[in-house]
Design a protein around this motif. Structure first.
Motif, PDB file in Angstrom:
ATOM      1  N   ILE A  53       0.834  -1.208   0.000  1.00 19.68           N
ATOM      2  CA  ILE A  53       0.000   0.000   0.000  1.00 19.68           C
ATOM      3  C   ILE A  53       0.864   1.251   0.000  1.00 19.68           C
ATOM      4  O   ILE A  53       0.611   2.192  -0.760  1.00 19.68           O
ATOM      5  CB  ILE A  53      -0.970  -0.018   1.200  1.00 19.68           C
ATOM      6  CG1 ILE A  53      -2.029  -1.096   1.002  1.00 19.68           C
ATOM      7  CG2 ILE A  53      -1.608   1.346   1.403  1.00 19.68           C
ATOM      8  CD1 ILE A  53      -2.845  -1.396   2.231  1.00 19.68           C
ATOM      9  N   ASP A  54       1.896   1.270   0.837  1.00 19.05           N
ATOM     10  CA  ASP A  54       2.788   2.437   0.881  1.00 19.05           C
ATOM     11  C   ASP A  54       3.481   2.648  -0.461  1.00 19.05           C
ATOM     12  O   ASP A  54       3.639   3.784  -0.920  1.00 19.05           O
ATOM     13  CB  ASP A  54       3.827   2.278   1.991  1.00 19.05           C
ATOM     14  CG  ASP A  54       3.229   2.404   3.380  1.00 19.05           C
ATOM     15  OD1 ASP A  54       2.097   2.924   3.504  1.00 19.05           O
ATOM     16  OD2 ASP A  54       3.885   1.965   4.347  1.00 19.05           O
ATOM     17  N   GLU A  55       3.892   1.562  -1.100  1.00 19.63           N
ATOM     18  CA  GLU A  55       4.546   1.651  -2.402  1.00 19.63           C
ATOM     19  C   GLU A  55       3.570   2.192  -3.454  1.00 19.63           C
ATOM     20  O   GLU A  55       3.926   3.068  -4.242  1.00 19.63           O
ATOM     21  CB  GLU A  55       5.047   0.267  -2.813  1.00 19.63           C
ATOM     22  CG  GLU A  55       5.826   0.233  -4.104  1.00 19.63           C
ATOM     23  CD  GLU A  55       6.306  -1.178  -4.406  1.00 19.63           C
ATOM     24  OE1 GLU A  55       5.902  -1.720  -5.444  1.00 19.63           O
ATOM     25  OE2 GLU A  55       7.062  -1.735  -3.591  1.00 19.63           O
ATOM     26  N   ALA A  56       2.345   1.685  -3.451  1.00 17.39           N
ATOM     27  CA  ALA A  56       1.337   2.161  -4.408  1.00 17.39           C
ATOM     28  C   ALA A  56       1.003   3.628  -4.159  1.00 17.39           C
ATOM     29  O   ALA A  56       0.831   4.406  -5.106  1.00 17.39           O
ATOM     30  CB  ALA A  56       0.082   1.304  -4.322  1.00 17.39           C
ATOM     31  N   LEU A  57       0.926   4.019  -2.901  1.00 14.80           N
ATOM     32  CA  LEU A  57       0.642   5.409  -2.559  1.00 14.80           C
ATOM     33  C   LEU A  57       1.760   6.324  -3.037  1.00 14.80           C
ATOM     34  O   LEU A  57       1.503   7.385  -3.612  1.00 14.80           O
ATOM     35  CB  LEU A  57       0.433   5.546  -1.054  1.00 14.80           C
ATOM     36  CG  LEU A  57       0.102   6.936  -0.547  1.00 14.80           C
ATOM     37  CD1 LEU A  57      -1.197   7.443  -1.159  1.00 14.80           C
ATOM     38  CD2 LEU A  57       0.016   6.926   0.963  1.00 14.80           C
ATOM     39  N   ALA A  58       2.997   5.910  -2.824  1.00 16.86           N
ATOM     40  CA  ALA A  58       4.132   6.721  -3.274  1.00 16.86           C
ATOM     41  C   ALA A  58       4.124   6.853  -4.794  1.00 16.86           C
ATOM     42  O   ALA A  58       4.382   7.937  -5.336  1.00 16.86           O
ATOM     43  CB  ALA A  58       5.440   6.100  -2.797  1.00 16.86           C
TER      44      ALA A  58
END
Length: 99
Positions: A53-58
């Motif tokens: 999720i953090d990777e997709a958000l970034a």
């Protein structure tokens, strides 16, 4: 919007319902009781999900915002457009370019 529930339920009642009736928590307990996963497995799954999720958000934040005018593209079949579409307020009125 989901029902916040805090206007007519006490925090204790909400916490009790979440601990006894939450489907995700219930499934987690069933998996643990059946020996399908361990607590460490679930923590690893949570950690990996948060990483994804953090990777997709970034990635999403790194993409420049599209031009808002693109929202009006291909709304109608060419030649059948209305002369304009009004947004929430008059200032948001979009006039179609005749091409």
């Amino acid at each position: 919007m989901s029902d916040p529930g805090t206007t007519y339920r006490t925090r204790e009642e909400i916490q009790h319902m979440r601990s006894t009736s939450d489907p995700i928590t219930g499934y987690k307990h069933r998996l643990l009781d059946a020996g399908v996963v361990t607590e460490e497995d679930l923590k690893a799954i949570d950690k990996e999900a948060k990483r994804v999720i953090d990777e997709a958000l970034a990635t999403a934040k790194a993409i420049p915002e599209p031009d808002a005018a693109q929202l009006w593209d291909d709304v109608y079949v060419r030649g059948s457009e209305v002369p304009y579409l009004r947004g929430r307020v008059v200032e948001e009125t979009h006039y179609y370019n005749k091409q």
